[in-house]
Design an enzyme around this catalytic site. Structure first.
Site, short mmCIF file in Angstrom:
data_model
loop_
_atom_site.label_atom_id
_atom_site.label_comp_id
_atom_site.label_asym_id
_atom_site.label_seq_id
_atom_site.Cartn_x
_atom_site.Cartn_y
_atom_site.Cartn_z
N HIS A 15 25.17 21.69 21.02
CA HIS A 15 24.19 20.63 20.51
C HIS A 15 25.76 19.58 20.02
O HIS A 15 25.99 18.52 19.96
CB HIS A 15 24.04 20.79 18.89
CG HIS A 15 22.79 21.78 19.21
ND1 HIS A 15 21.54 20.70 18.78
CD2 HIS A 15 21.94 22.24 19.97
CE1 HIS A 15 20.16 20.45 19.54
NE2 HIS A 15 20.59 22.21 19.85
N ASP A 111 21.03 14.59 14.95
CA ASP A 111 20.66 15.25 15.73
C ASP A 111 19.05 15.59 16.00
O ASP A 111 18.41 15.78 14.82
CB ASP A 111 21.49 16.39 15.35
CG ASP A 111 20.95 17.35 17.14
OD1 ASP A 111 20.38 17.72 17.59
OD2 ASP A 111 21.96 18.60 17.39
N ASN A 351 23.00 20.22 29.05
CA ASN A 351 24.15 19.78 29.61
C ASN A 351 24.62 20.14 30.83
O ASN A 351 25.49 19.60 31.04
CB ASN A 351 25.14 20.31 27.97
CG ASN A 351 25.02 20.14 26.42
OD1 ASN A 351 25.12 18.62 26.56
ND2 ASN A 351 24.70 20.37 25.55
#
Ligand code: BUP
Length: 451
Positions: A15, A111, A351
Site C-alpha cells: 500500500h 487508501d 504492484n
C-alpha cells in the site's frame, strides 16, 4: 495557484509503495504534497522507506499521524488488517491535523483499504475538501469490491455475473469474502459503501491492460454507481538512494538468464515449501535470484538464512553457483529493469504485476491470498505470463519441486511468451507517451484537483 494535496496510505509495503509513487508524481506536476504517515508503522520496511523517501523528496511534507492502538484485538489477526482498523478508528484525530495545514488542502487521497474514513471526514465542518481513493489493486478486483455490500456469495456456484461487468470465477474470490464476520470482509464492505462519497478513484493500471473492466466501470452501466475511475499506471519509479547487493550479482549474469523469485513483502513460507522451491529452481538449471521471507512482518524475522533454506540445500546452491538467495529488502524495480532478468516467479501482488508489465518481464504466478487471483487472471489474459491454477492458493498444498522445475523452464524458455510479454511492456510505455491513455488521464486528474 498550485493545489495542496494530502495523501493517507494505510499499512504494508504493497500500500505504501503506490502512495509514494503517486506523491512523487503529483509533486512533479506542480502540486504541493503532504503525506500523512500513520505511526507506528507495522513493518520495519515501511519506516525505513518513509525516511529515505522524505530525504530524497524534501519538497514533500511529512505529517505524522499517531494512531490509537486497538484496545482489544485478536492477537492472531493479520497485523496489517488490524492497523487498517486502527487507522479507521483514529480518523477523528485527522480534522485538526488536516485543517492546520497551510496553504489549506483541497483534496485528500485515501487508501481503498481505509476509504471508510471519508464517512467521518466528509461531514466535518472544518474540512471542505474533495476526497479521492487510490485503489492499490487491479481494476478487476476493484470492480468486485464495489459490489461487495450487495453480494451474497455462494461457494457452490461456479461463476458470478454482475451487471455490466465481465464475469468472475467463484474460485478466484478470496475465501474471507464468504464469511461476513471476517475483519477483512467487514472492512471492505464499509470501504465499498464509502466509494459513493468520493470524487474519483485513481488506479495503478492502464487502459490496454484492463480495457474491458475499465470501460465497464466508466460506462455507467454497472449496477453500482461510483465516481470516475482514473487509470494512471503503471506508476513511475521514483529515485530511491541506497545500495542493493543483488544488483552487483546480476551485473555478472548474461542477458535474460535469471529468474527473479519473490512472493512479496508479507508472504510467510513453510520450510517444506521453501525446500521444494529451492530444489525446483536447481533442477530447472536456470539462474535465479530468490528473495525469501518466512514471516508476515519483517520485525519478527529472526531465523538465519541457513536455517530457513536448510544447510544442505544452501550448500548445493552455493556449490552450483546457479543462483543467490537473500533475506533482505531488495530494489525490486531495479532488479526487474536489469538486462539479466528473464522471468519473474511471483505471488501477483498488484504492484509486482504492474512492475513486470511495465518492463515486459514474463511472469509465473503462484497466488497466496486477497486480490492475487484476480490479478493473476488479468496478467494471464494480457499475455504477460503463466498461471498454473491447479497449484491452488500458496500454502494450500505442497507444490513439488518437479512441478516448479517444469514451469520455471517454460517461463524462461518459451519464446512466444517472451514476445507477448514484450508487447505488454510496449503498451505500458505507450500509455505514458504524449496522447497515451495514462498521460491523458493524469492531465484530467490534475485539472480536477485544481477545482
Ligand atoms: Br519483498 C520486496 N523489495 O524486497 P506487492 C518488495 N518490494 O522493492 P505485497 C521491493 O514492494 P500486497 C522487496 O517492488 C512492490 O512495489 C515491490 O507490493 C516492493 O505485494 C512492493 O507486489 C510489494 O503488491 O503487498 O507486498 O504482498 O499484499 O498489498 O499486495
Amino acid at each position: 495557484m498550485e493545489p495542496h494535496i494530502a495523501l493517507l496510505p494505510s499499512a504494508g509495503m504493497g500500500h505504501l509503495m503506490p502512495f509514494l509513487r503517486l506523491a512523487a508524481m503529483l509533486a512533479s506536476r506542480n502540486c504541493k504534497v503532504t503525506l500523512l504517515t500513520a505511526q507506528p508503522t507495522v513493518s520495519a520496511a515501511e519506516s525505513k522507506h518513509l525516511n529515505s523517501f522524505f530525504s530524497a523528496h524534501p519538497h514533500i511534507q511529512r505529517l505524522d499521524f499517531q494512531v490509537v492502538p486497538l484496545l482489544s484485538s485478536n492477537p492472531h489477526g493479520d497485523p496489517f488488517f488490524l492497523q487498517f482498523e486502527a487507522i479507521i478508528r483514529s480518523v477523528h484525530l485527522l480534522p485538526p491535523l488536516l485543517s492546520s495545514l497551510s496553504p489549506p488542502i483541497s483534496a485528500l487521497f485515501l487508501d481503498i483499504a481505509a476509504a471508510t474514513c471519508v464517512d467521518q471526514l466528509a461531514d466535518h465542518p472544518s474540512l471542505s475538501i474533495s476526497y479521492y481513493i487510490l485503489s492499490t489493486t487491479s481494476a478487476r478486483f476493484f470492480s468486485l469490491i464495489t459490489h461487495l455490500p450487495h453480494l451474497t456469495l455462494e461457494s457452490s456456484c461456479v461463476n458470478l455475473k454482475l451487471h455490466g461487468l465481465p464475469s468472475f470465477s467463484i474460485s478466484n474470490i478470496p475465501p474471507p469474502f464468504f464469511n461476513p464476520q471476517n475483519l477483512f470482509t467487514t472492512q471492505m464492505i464499509s470501504n465499498a459503501r464509502a466509494i459513493s462519497r468520493i470524487k474519483g478513484v485513481v488506479s495503478n493500471t492502464f487502459h490496454w491492460f484492463e480495457a474491458e473492466t475499465i470501460e465497464a466501470l466508466n460506462s455507467g452501466k454497472t449496477s453500482i454507481t461510483h465516481p470516475q475511475f482514473l487509470p494512471i499506471g503503471p506508476f513511475k519509479h521514483y529515485e530511491d538512494p541506497g545500495k542493493c547487493s543483488s544488483l552487483s550479482w546480476l551485473d555478472e549474469q548474461p542477458a535474460r538468464s535469471v529468474v527473479y523469485v519473490s512472493f512479496g513483502s508479507r508472504t510467510a513460507m513453510s520450510k517444506d515449501q521453501i525446500k521444494e522451491i529451492g530444489e525446483g529452481l536447481l533442477k530447472s538449471k536456470q539462474k535465479f535470484l530468490w528473495v525469501l521471507k518466512s514471516v508476515k512482518v519483517d520485525k519478527a524475522e529472526e531465523t538465519e538464512l541457513k536455517e530457513l533454506v536448510g544447510h544442505s540445500l544452501l550448500e548445493k546452491i552455493e556449490e552450483k553457483k546457479q543462483g543467490i538467495v537473500v533475506k533482505e529488502w531488495v530494489k525490486q524495480e531495479e532488479i526487474l529493469t536489469h538486462h539479466a532478468i528473464g522471468g519473474f516467479f511471483s505471488h501477483c501482488g498488484w504492484n509486482s504485476t504492474m512492475e513486470a508489465a511495465q518492463r515486459g518481464v514474463p511472469m509465473l504466478a503462484w497466488t497466496l491470498n486477497g486480490d492475487q487471483r484476480f490479478n493473476a487472471e488479468v496478467m494471464e489474459k494480457a499475455g504477460l505470463g503463466l498461471w498454473p491454477k491447479h497449484w491452488g492458493w500458496l500454502g494450500e498444498r505442497l507444490v513439488k519441486s518437479e512441478e516448479i522445475e517444469e514451469k520455471i523452464e517454460e517461463l524462461m524458455q518459451d519464446h512466444k511468451l517472451r514476445s507477448m510479454a514484450q508487447k505488454v511492456g510496449e503498451e505500458a510505455k505507450r500509455a505514458w507517451e504524449i496522447g497515451g491513455t495514462s498521460e491523458e488521464v493524469v492531465g484530467q486528474l490534475i485539472e480536477m484537483l485544481k477545482l
